[in-house]
Design a protein around this motif. Structure first.
Motif, PDB file in Angstrom:
ATOM      1  N   ILE A  53       0.843  -1.194   0.000  1.00  0.00           N
ATOM      2  CA  ILE A  53       0.000   0.000   0.000  1.00  0.00           C
ATOM      3  C   ILE A  53       0.876   1.240   0.000  1.00  0.00           C
ATOM      4  CG2 ILE A  53      -1.687   1.322   1.320  1.00  0.00           C
ATOM      5  CD1 ILE A  53      -2.809  -1.341   2.299  1.00  0.00           C
ATOM      6  N   ALA A  54       0.606   2.133  -0.947  1.00  0.00           N
ATOM      7  CA  ALA A  54       1.347   3.388  -1.040  1.00  0.00           C
ATOM      8  C   ALA A  54       0.560   4.538  -0.424  1.00  0.00           C
ATOM      9  CB  ALA A  54       1.667   3.702  -2.500  1.00  0.00           C
ATOM     10  N   ASP A  55      -0.773   4.490  -0.527  1.00  0.00           N
ATOM     11  CA  ASP A  55      -1.582   5.600  -0.033  1.00  0.00           C
ATOM     12  C   ASP A  55      -3.010   5.125   0.188  1.00  0.00           C
ATOM     13  OD1 ASP A  55      -1.905   8.461   0.561  1.00  0.00           O
ATOM     14  OD2 ASP A  55      -3.169   8.483  -1.221  1.00  0.00           O
ATOM     15  N   ILE A  56      -3.635   5.635   1.234  1.00  0.00           N
ATOM     16  CA  ILE A  56      -5.046   5.353   1.505  1.00  0.00           C
ATOM     17  C   ILE A  56      -5.731   6.673   1.816  1.00  0.00           C
ATOM     18  CG2 ILE A  56      -6.711   4.270   3.060  1.00  0.00           C
ATOM     19  CD1 ILE A  56      -4.752   2.063   3.564  1.00  0.00           C
ATOM     20  N   GLN A  57      -6.876   6.884   1.178  1.00  0.00           N
ATOM     21  CA  GLN A  57      -7.726   8.039   1.466  1.00  0.00           C
ATOM     22  C   GLN A  57      -9.119   7.490   1.736  1.00  0.00           C
ATOM     23  OE1 GLN A  57      -7.570  10.681  -1.856  1.00  0.00           O
ATOM     24  NE2 GLN A  57      -5.350  10.833  -1.817  1.00  0.00           N
ATOM     25  N   ALA A  58      -9.753   7.953   2.803  1.00  0.00           N
ATOM     26  CA  ALA A  58     -11.072   7.439   3.147  1.00  0.00           C
ATOM     27  C   ALA A  58     -12.036   8.574   3.426  1.00  0.00           C
ATOM     28  CB  ALA A  58     -10.965   6.526   4.365  1.00  0.00           C
ATOM     29  N   GLY A  59     -13.231   8.441   2.918  1.00  0.00           N
ATOM     30  CA  GLY A  59     -14.305   9.379   3.198  1.00  0.00           C
ATOM     31  C   GLY A  59     -15.411   8.648   3.925  1.00  0.00           C
ATOM     32  N   PHE A  60     -15.822   9.166   5.061  1.00  0.00           N
ATOM     33  CA  PHE A  60     -16.843   8.537   5.883  1.00  0.00           C
ATOM     34  C   PHE A  60     -18.100   9.392   5.815  1.00  0.00           C
ATOM     35  CE2 PHE A  60     -13.881   5.521   7.382  1.00  0.00           C
ATOM     36  CZ  PHE A  60     -12.672   6.192   7.470  1.00  0.00           C
ATOM     37  N   HIS A  76     -13.852  -1.197  -7.360  1.00  0.00           N
ATOM     38  CA  HIS A  76     -13.574  -0.870  -8.754  1.00  0.00           C
ATOM     39  C   HIS A  76     -12.128  -0.401  -8.848  1.00  0.00           C
ATOM     40  CE1 HIS A  76     -17.956  -0.283  -8.572  1.00  0.00           C
ATOM     41  NE2 HIS A  76     -17.918  -0.759  -9.797  1.00  0.00           N
ATOM     42  N   ALA A  77     -11.535  -0.598 -10.011  1.00  0.00           N
ATOM     43  CA  ALA A  77     -10.212  -0.031 -10.263  1.00  0.00           C
ATOM     44  C   ALA A  77     -10.432   1.349 -10.860  1.00  0.00           C
ATOM     45  CB  ALA A  77      -9.418  -0.911 -11.227  1.00  0.00           C
ATOM     46  N   GLU A  78      -9.861   2.349 -10.226  1.00  0.00           N
ATOM     47  CA  GLU A  78      -9.968   3.706 -10.756  1.00  0.00           C
ATOM     48  C   GLU A  78      -8.895   3.955 -11.812  1.00  0.00           C
ATOM     49  OE1 GLU A  78     -11.284   7.439  -8.428  1.00  0.00           O
ATOM     50  OE2 GLU A  78      -9.095   7.422  -8.384  1.00  0.00           O
ATOM     51  N   LEU A  87      -7.486   1.688  -6.380  1.00  0.00           N
ATOM     52  CA  LEU A  87      -8.726   0.959  -6.150  1.00  0.00           C
ATOM     53  C   LEU A  87      -9.696   1.824  -5.360  1.00  0.00           C
ATOM     54  CD1 LEU A  87      -7.026  -2.365  -5.026  1.00  0.00           C
ATOM     55  CD2 LEU A  87      -7.871  -1.795  -7.314  1.00  0.00           C
ATOM     56  N   LEU A  88     -10.974   1.734  -5.687  1.00  0.00           N
ATOM     57  CA  LEU A  88     -12.008   2.480  -4.995  1.00  0.00           C
ATOM     58  C   LEU A  88     -13.009   1.468  -4.441  1.00  0.00           C
ATOM     59  CD1 LEU A  88     -12.892   5.434  -4.486  1.00  0.00           C
ATOM     60  CD2 LEU A  88     -14.341   5.206  -6.502  1.00  0.00           C
ATOM     61  N   VAL A 101     -13.349   4.207   0.225  1.00  0.00           N
ATOM     62  CA  VAL A 101     -11.917   4.106   0.504  1.00  0.00           C
ATOM     63  C   VAL A 101     -11.166   3.986  -0.819  1.00  0.00           C
ATOM     64  CG1 VAL A 101     -10.116   2.812   1.707  1.00  0.00           C
ATOM     65  CG2 VAL A 101     -12.416   2.969   2.712  1.00  0.00           C
ATOM     66  N   LYS A 102     -10.235   4.904  -1.009  1.00  0.00           N
ATOM     67  CA  LYS A 102      -9.398   4.920  -2.210  1.00  0.00           C
ATOM     68  C   LYS A 102      -7.993   4.474  -1.801  1.00  0.00           C
ATOM     69  CE  LYS A 102      -8.114   8.145  -5.872  1.00  0.00           C
ATOM     70  NZ  LYS A 102      -8.347   9.512  -6.354  1.00  0.00           N
ATOM     71  N   THR A 103      -7.506   3.421  -2.424  1.00  0.00           N
ATOM     72  CA  THR A 103      -6.211   2.839  -2.073  1.00  0.00           C
ATOM     73  C   THR A 103      -5.337   2.755  -3.312  1.00  0.00           C
ATOM     74  OG1 THR A 103      -7.365   1.429  -0.478  1.00  0.00           O
ATOM     75  CG2 THR A 103      -5.088   0.859  -0.977  1.00  0.00           C
ATOM     76  N   ARG A 104      -4.101   3.233  -3.188  1.00  0.00           N
ATOM     77  CA  ARG A 104      -3.127   3.052  -4.278  1.00  0.00           C
ATOM     78  C   ARG A 104      -2.126   2.017  -3.819  1.00  0.00           C
ATOM     79  NH1 ARG A 104       1.687   5.111  -6.645  1.00  0.00           N
ATOM     80  NH2 ARG A 104       2.067   6.476  -4.888  1.00  0.00           N
ATOM     81  N   VAL A 105      -1.993   0.956  -4.609  1.00  0.00           N
ATOM     82  CA  VAL A 105      -1.060  -0.121  -4.280  1.00  0.00           C
ATOM     83  C   VAL A 105       0.013  -0.212  -5.349  1.00  0.00           C
ATOM     84  CG1 VAL A 105      -2.712  -1.455  -2.902  1.00  0.00           C
ATOM     85  CG2 VAL A 105      -2.546  -1.880  -5.351  1.00  0.00           C
TER      86      VAL A 105
END
Length: 145
Positions: A53-60, A76-78, A87-88, A101-105
């Protein structure tokens, strides 16, 4: 666009002191969903990848009561990059959408060096690319792993 969807049972230990699923638990749900997708592709197509994992952004968007029996996670893959995936994952229940949750791997080879995504992997992950004409959702809070 295809989505990878799974369901997760909520445990009492996922809750905070207010009786809602803790935000970190929801981020873990999203991480687990990405791992499940990678295992599915490995099982079905022999694609064996190593991801970090390089980065995680989350909106609640709303609290998730721990008394909710389960949640649905839709991934989904963004973006499918040269050596990374964005990934979203949306976390929903019968109450509505609780988090995005948006994750860049980053892809690594078996020795731990950064490696490009193979054409076979690219084809499989591209099946999950989100339609760029649809809004991806608003990311409200940022968290580093």
């Amino acid at each position: 666009m295809e989505s990878f969807t799974t369901r997760r049972h909520i445990r009492m230990s996922d809750a905070d002191i207010y009786g809602n699923v803790h935000n970190l638990s929801m981020i873990r749900y999203a991480e687990d969903t990405a791992v499940e997708l990678a295992r599915k592709l490995q099982h079905e197509h022999g694609i064996e990848s190593y991801w970090g994992i390089a980065d995680i952004q989350a909106g609640f968007t709303m609290p998730l009561p721990w008394t909710t029996s389960e949640v649905e996670l839709s991934l989904h893959a963004e973006k499918v990059g040269r050596a990374s995936l964005t990934l979203l994952t949306r976390i929903t229940s019968e109450h509505g959408t609780h988090a995005t949750v948006k994750t860049r791997v980053i892809r690594f080879d078996s020795t731990g060096n950064r490696a490009a995504i193979t054409p076979e992997e690219r084809a499989q992950y591209s099946r999950y690319l989100a339609d760029s004409s649809q809004p991806a959702g608003r990311v409200l809070a940022r968290s580093r792993a």
